[in-house]
Design a protein around this motif. Structure first.
Motif, PDB file in Angstrom:
ATOM      1  N   MET A 174       0.825  -1.204   0.000  1.00  0.00           N
ATOM      2  CA  MET A 174       0.000   0.000   0.000  1.00  0.00           C
ATOM      3  C   MET A 174       0.868   1.266   0.000  1.00  0.00           C
ATOM      4  SD  MET A 174      -2.786  -1.524  -0.206  1.00  0.00           S
ATOM      5  CE  MET A 174      -2.704  -3.318  -0.296  1.00  0.00           C
ATOM      6  N   SER A 175       1.959   1.231   0.755  1.00  0.00           N
ATOM      7  CA  SER A 175       2.857   2.383   0.817  1.00  0.00           C
ATOM      8  C   SER A 175       3.489   2.672  -0.539  1.00  0.00           C
ATOM      9  CB  SER A 175       3.948   2.122   1.864  1.00  0.00           C
ATOM     10  OG  SER A 175       4.855   3.203   1.932  1.00  0.00           O
ATOM     11  N   VAL A 176       3.989   1.624  -1.184  1.00  0.00           N
ATOM     12  CA  VAL A 176       4.627   1.796  -2.492  1.00  0.00           C
ATOM     13  C   VAL A 176       3.618   2.258  -3.535  1.00  0.00           C
ATOM     14  CG1 VAL A 176       5.737   0.529  -4.390  1.00  0.00           C
ATOM     15  CG2 VAL A 176       6.522   0.205  -2.030  1.00  0.00           C
ATOM     16  N   ALA A 177       2.414   1.692  -3.505  1.00  0.00           N
ATOM     17  CA  ALA A 177       1.377   2.110  -4.458  1.00  0.00           C
ATOM     18  C   ALA A 177       1.096   3.601  -4.325  1.00  0.00           C
ATOM     19  CB  ALA A 177       0.103   1.305  -4.228  1.00  0.00           C
ATOM     20  N   LYS A 178       1.043   4.084  -3.095  1.00  0.00           N
ATOM     21  CA  LYS A 178       0.767   5.500  -2.848  1.00  0.00           C
ATOM     22  C   LYS A 178       1.929   6.381  -3.286  1.00  0.00           C
ATOM     23  CE  LYS A 178      -1.850   8.706  -0.811  1.00  0.00           C
ATOM     24  NZ  LYS A 178      -3.241   9.001  -1.235  1.00  0.00           N
ATOM     25  N   ASP A 179       3.146   5.978  -2.952  1.00  0.00           N
ATOM     26  CA  ASP A 179       4.314   6.827  -3.189  1.00  0.00           C
ATOM     27  C   ASP A 179       4.669   6.985  -4.657  1.00  0.00           C
ATOM     28  OD1 ASP A 179       4.695   7.430  -0.530  1.00  0.00           O
ATOM     29  OD2 ASP A 179       6.198   5.865  -0.189  1.00  0.00           O
ATOM     30  N   TYR A 180       4.355   5.980  -5.482  1.00  0.00           N
ATOM     31  CA  TYR A 180       4.853   6.005  -6.863  1.00  0.00           C
ATOM     32  C   TYR A 180       3.748   6.049  -7.910  1.00  0.00           C
ATOM     33  CZ  TYR A 180       9.078   4.887  -4.353  1.00  0.00           C
ATOM     34  OH  TYR A 180      10.123   4.933  -3.466  1.00  0.00           O
ATOM     35  N   ILE A 181       2.532   6.353  -7.485  1.00  0.00           N
ATOM     36  CA  ILE A 181       1.414   6.358  -8.428  1.00  0.00           C
ATOM     37  C   ILE A 181       1.602   7.415  -9.520  1.00  0.00           C
ATOM     38  CG2 ILE A 181      -0.044   7.952  -7.072  1.00  0.00           C
ATOM     39  CD1 ILE A 181      -2.430   6.129  -7.874  1.00  0.00           C
ATOM     40  N   THR A 182       2.254   8.518  -9.195  1.00  0.00           N
ATOM     41  CA  THR A 182       2.466   9.566 -10.195  1.00  0.00           C
ATOM     42  C   THR A 182       3.639   9.255 -11.121  1.00  0.00           C
ATOM     43  OG1 THR A 182       3.878  10.831  -8.684  1.00  0.00           O
ATOM     44  CG2 THR A 182       1.520  11.347  -8.694  1.00  0.00           C
ATOM     45  N   GLU A 183       4.356   8.178 -10.846  1.00  0.00           N
ATOM     46  CA  GLU A 183       5.490   7.790 -11.688  1.00  0.00           C
ATOM     47  C   GLU A 183       5.155   6.577 -12.561  1.00  0.00           C
ATOM     48  OE1 GLU A 183       9.517   8.078 -10.014  1.00  0.00           O
ATOM     49  OE2 GLU A 183       8.552   8.506  -8.092  1.00  0.00           O
ATOM     50  N   ASN A 184       3.868   6.303 -12.702  1.00  0.00           N
ATOM     51  CA  ASN A 184       3.409   5.212 -13.560  1.00  0.00           C
ATOM     52  C   ASN A 184       3.887   3.854 -13.058  1.00  0.00           C
ATOM     53  OD1 ASN A 184       1.926   4.257 -15.814  1.00  0.00           O
ATOM     54  ND2 ASN A 184       3.801   4.094 -17.025  1.00  0.00           N
ATOM     55  N   ILE A 185       4.041   3.735 -11.743  1.00  0.00           N
ATOM     56  CA  ILE A 185       4.400   2.457 -11.142  1.00  0.00           C
ATOM     57  C   ILE A 185       3.214   1.956 -10.323  1.00  0.00           C
ATOM     58  CG2 ILE A 185       5.899   1.273  -9.489  1.00  0.00           C
ATOM     59  CD1 ILE A 185       8.123   3.234 -10.285  1.00  0.00           C
ATOM     60  N   ARG A 186       2.660   0.825 -10.741  1.00  0.00           N
ATOM     61  CA  ARG A 186       1.560   0.215 -10.012  1.00  0.00           C
ATOM     62  C   ARG A 186       2.096  -0.853  -9.063  1.00  0.00           C
ATOM     63  NH1 ARG A 186      -1.656  -2.897 -12.391  1.00  0.00           N
ATOM     64  NH2 ARG A 186      -0.651  -3.286 -14.407  1.00  0.00           N
ATOM     65  N   CYS A 187       1.466  -1.008  -7.912  1.00  0.00           N
ATOM     66  CA  CYS A 187       1.892  -2.014  -6.944  1.00  0.00           C
ATOM     67  C   CYS A 187       0.680  -2.665  -6.298  1.00  0.00           C
ATOM     68  CB  CYS A 187       2.800  -1.386  -5.882  1.00  0.00           C
ATOM     69  SG  CYS A 187       3.516  -2.577  -4.718  1.00  0.00           S
ATOM     70  N   ASN A 188       0.596  -3.985  -6.412  1.00  0.00           N
ATOM     71  CA  ASN A 188      -0.478  -4.758  -5.800  1.00  0.00           C
ATOM     72  C   ASN A 188       0.107  -5.980  -5.105  1.00  0.00           C
ATOM     73  OD1 ASN A 188      -2.980  -3.327  -6.917  1.00  0.00           O
ATOM     74  ND2 ASN A 188      -1.878  -3.808  -8.816  1.00  0.00           N
ATOM     75  N   SER A 189      -0.688  -6.586  -4.252  1.00  0.00           N
ATOM     76  CA  SER A 189      -0.251  -7.823  -3.608  1.00  0.00           C
ATOM     77  C   SER A 189      -1.299  -8.909  -3.800  1.00  0.00           C
ATOM     78  CB  SER A 189       0.029  -7.609  -2.115  1.00  0.00           C
ATOM     79  OG  SER A 189      -1.106  -7.124  -1.438  1.00  0.00           O
TER      80      SER A 189
ATOM     81  N   ARG B 160      -4.304  -2.002 -16.014  1.00  0.00           N
ATOM     82  CA  ARG B 160      -3.579  -0.737 -15.830  1.00  0.00           C
ATOM     83  C   ARG B 160      -4.291   0.263 -14.916  1.00  0.00           C
ATOM     84  NH1 ARG B 160      -5.290  -1.262 -21.020  1.00  0.00           N
ATOM     85  NH2 ARG B 160      -6.814   0.210 -21.842  1.00  0.00           N
ATOM     86  N   PHE B 161      -5.554  -0.002 -14.541  1.00  0.00           N
ATOM     87  CA  PHE B 161      -6.278   0.898 -13.630  1.00  0.00           C
ATOM     88  C   PHE B 161      -6.242   0.390 -12.198  1.00  0.00           C
ATOM     89  CE2 PHE B 161     -10.230   3.215 -12.220  1.00  0.00           C
ATOM     90  CZ  PHE B 161      -9.752   4.493 -12.491  1.00  0.00           C
ATOM     91  N   ILE B 162      -5.496  -0.672 -11.959  1.00  0.00           N
ATOM     92  CA  ILE B 162      -5.491  -1.311 -10.640  1.00  0.00           C
ATOM     93  C   ILE B 162      -4.171  -1.080  -9.925  1.00  0.00           C
ATOM     94  CG2 ILE B 162      -5.695  -3.488  -9.381  1.00  0.00           C
ATOM     95  CD1 ILE B 162      -7.356  -4.554 -11.713  1.00  0.00           C
ATOM     96  N   THR B 163      -4.221  -0.457  -8.759  1.00  0.00           N
ATOM     97  CA  THR B 163      -3.037  -0.310  -7.914  1.00  0.00           C
ATOM     98  C   THR B 163      -3.463  -0.164  -6.462  1.00  0.00           C
ATOM     99  OG1 THR B 163      -0.902   0.827  -7.689  1.00  0.00           O
ATOM    100  CG2 THR B 163      -2.846   2.224  -8.061  1.00  0.00           C
ATOM    101  N   GLY B 164      -2.583  -0.579  -5.554  1.00  0.00           N
ATOM    102  CA  GLY B 164      -2.869  -0.454  -4.137  1.00  0.00           C
ATOM    103  C   GLY B 164      -3.927  -1.414  -3.635  1.00  0.00           C
ATOM    104  N   VAL B 165      -3.974  -2.617  -4.219  1.00  0.00           N
ATOM    105  CA  VAL B 165      -5.007  -3.589  -3.862  1.00  0.00           C
ATOM    106  C   VAL B 165      -4.349  -4.913  -3.468  1.00  0.00           C
ATOM    107  CG1 VAL B 165      -7.054  -4.843  -4.651  1.00  0.00           C
ATOM    108  CG2 VAL B 165      -6.611  -2.530  -5.504  1.00  0.00           C
TER     109      VAL B 165
END
Length: 254
Positions: free
Chosen positions: A163-178, A236-241
């Protein structure tokens, strides 16, 4: 759909089980897969399977708990599009039966190992203009599992890091999920049962399988399919999940 053509993917712990299934499937969909594994033999077996299926793969012998080695490995790989943090170890014990050495060992691989790969990979993802990170958590991060104190602790940390990584890098086109699997039928499960229940392996396997309401364990390939979707442009619309993939374990076991 779900094409990974011209993508570079790194999969840690890809020598067996879930990691191997992920590496094989990503390669099948066109990715150039870098297999990070502490076991040379298992790494080479995964690479051989990919090459036999006309895929592209290379192995790197890497202890994810050693940051210097991890950073050197990722620098050698160059720009990447996908990181799958799959490497991890299990542990059985409660808070008052888990030794300090065992607690530190599980934390070093399951938490520090994920951190080390994030630390090394994010600059490589930037070089590619963004990308996708998948962290392997567990239902142990979501519900209480008996005798899994240290393991549950580490997987809760993995979910929080996601969740932290998804939040920190969302503006850099980096998605993070688990992804949070329930029990998956891997060589580790077979080895665990043979070691701890040599007289009634089949009975214990059946018992563990039925803890999932769906009535069986997952297959590694089923976990890999979810990884593929989350790594693809279709997601591509999924991050932080966090995605439980558990045969109903976290919602229907009551």
């Amino acid at each position: 759909m779900f094409s990974l053509q011209n993508k570079t993917a790194v999969v840690t712990g890809a020598g067996s089980g879930i990691g191997r299934a992920i590496a094989v499937l990503l390669a099948k969909q066109g990715a150039h897969v870098h297999v990070l594994e502490i076991s040379r033999q298992e790494a080479e077996e995964t690479v051989s399977e990919i090459l036999e299926n006309k895929g592209k793969a290379v192995s790197h012998i890497c202890d994810v708990s050693d940051q210097q080695t991890v950073v050197k490995t990722f620098k050698g790989i160059g720009p990447i599009d996908i990181l799958v943090n799959n490497a991890g170890i299990a542990h059985i014990g409660r808070a008052d039966t888990t030794s300090e050495d065992d607690f530190d060992r599980v934390m070093r691989i399951n938490v520090k190992g994920v951190y080390n790969c994030l630390f090394a990979a994010i600059p490589r993802l930037r070089l590619a203009g963004g990308g996708v990170i998948i962290n392997m958590a567990s239902i142990a991060a979501l519900v209480g599992i008996p005798d899994r104190f240290a393991y549950s602790t580490t997987k809760g940390a993995v979910k929080a890091m996601t969740m932290s990584v998804a939040k920190d890098y969302i503006t850099e086109n980096i998605r993070c999920n688990s992804i949070s699997p329930a029990r998956v039928h891997t060589p580790f499960v077979d080895g665990f049962l043979q070691k701890n229940y040599p007289e009634n392996v089949n009975e214990m396997f059946d018992k563990l399988s039925k803890t999932q309401p769906i009535g069986r364990m997952a297959q590694p390939e089923e976990i890999a399919s979810l990884v593929l979707y989350l790594c693809s442009d279709e997601a591509r619309f999924i991050t932080g999940v966090d995605y439980p993939i558990d045969g109903g374990f976290t919602t229907l076991n009551n």
